[in-house]
Enzyme design. Structure first.
Site: not given
Length: 311
Positions: A107, A117, A121, A156, A270
């Site tokens: 931010h 963002h 994973r 993009h 978590g």
């Protein structure tokens, strides 16, 4: 479902090593950009907790450029997949799991610099006597407060180029997925200008799918740093900061109401501090507020939030 059968055995150690290296590279690069090093918070799950394992959070608060930013690495395991992971894969109910990844949200203080963002994973579902089932997920997306076409186009293009070696169909497919996913249904409004998003990906076996994940993660700095280099010195005032805080409220709404990653983390027990590090340092809500026609704030709604092709 995954894109192909999980025939190859996943190399957890290779994924873990790459993720840790990626976190360090991004934190060091952006800390130098800001002029403020990212602090390091290593953590481990305690005995008797729902999850085993640990991770490292790299965090910046009140930096010269980043008002708040977090880059988290985690590698945790549990005895049963949470409901958010098995909703689309009921055949995996009751399996143990290992989940590892790097997730970041940044931010900037300057409202002309977009929030970003990124997440990469791997998840393994395990059961005694059976081969592990693995898949990759992740992507990156851009959330501007004041839109610039050349910034969205650049972001993009980097996403497209990262995916190109793995199939010409991936960028349009993952872009649509991102547009659909980062959408506040209760507002009928996109969160930002999108990017790419994918989940349950194992096409071509472990080596091929892991190669695609690495290409996405390694493309992040190429996608984001040129934008903030261009916008960091843009002058702004209190009106721009107020609009930024208002739009940050949408970010909070999405993360708490819509985001499966947040739900997975909280449902699986978590680490709350790591899960919620994506939140902005401040946000506001105004009742039925509308921007004045013809303003840059109105143009965000008319020209940037509606889904469009950027490349």
């Amino acid at each position: 479902m995954t894109d192909s059968p999980n025939c190859a055995s996943p190399d957890s150690a290779a994924v873990r090593a790459w993720l840790a290296s990626l976190q360090t590279q991004i934190a060091d690069t952006l800390g130098a950009f800001d002029g403020t090093p990212f602090a390091t918070d290593n953590w481990q799950r305690g005995p008797g907790e729902k999850l085993r394992g640990g991770g490292c959070t790299r965090i910046i608060e009140g930096g010269q450029f980043f008002e708040r930013g977090g880059i988290g690495f985690s590698d945790v395991s549990g005895d049963a997949l949470p409901p958010s992971a098995t909703a689309a894969r009921p055949e995996l109910n009751g399996r143990g799991f290992e989940a590892m990844g790097v997730s970041l949200v940044l931010h900037p203080r300057n409202p002309y610099c977009p929030t970003v963002h990124m997440n990469v994973r791997m998840l393994l579902a395990t059961k005694a006597g059976e081969a592990p089932v693995f898949w990759f997920g992740g992507g990156m997306d851009l959330t501007p407060y004041y839109g610039f076409e050349e910034d969205a186009q650049h972001f993009h293009r980097v996403c497209r180029d990262a995916l190109a070696p793995y199939g010409a169909d991936l960028y349009p497919r993952f872009k649509r997925w991102c547009d659909d996913y980062f959408f506040l249904k209760h507002r009928n409004e996109a969160r930002g200008v999108g990017g790419i998003f994918f989940d349950d990906y194992a096409a071509g076996g472990f080596d091929e799918a892991f190669g695609m994940l690495k290409s996405v993660g390694d493309g992040f700095l190429k996608a984001y740093v040129p934008i903030i280099e261009k916008r960091r010195a843009a002058p702004y005032g209190e009106a721009e900061r107020e609009f930024q805080a208002y739009r940050r409220g949408r970010y909070v709404e999405f993360n708490l109401v819509c985001d499966r990653g947040t739900h997975f983390g909280l449902q699986s027990g978590g680490r709350t501090e790591s899960i919620l590090m994506s939140m902005p340092p401040g946000a506001t809500w105004r009742y039925d507020w509308q921007p004045q026609p013809g303003t840059p704030e109105a143009r965000l709604y008319s020209d940037f939030l509606p889904v469009r092709d950027w490349v």
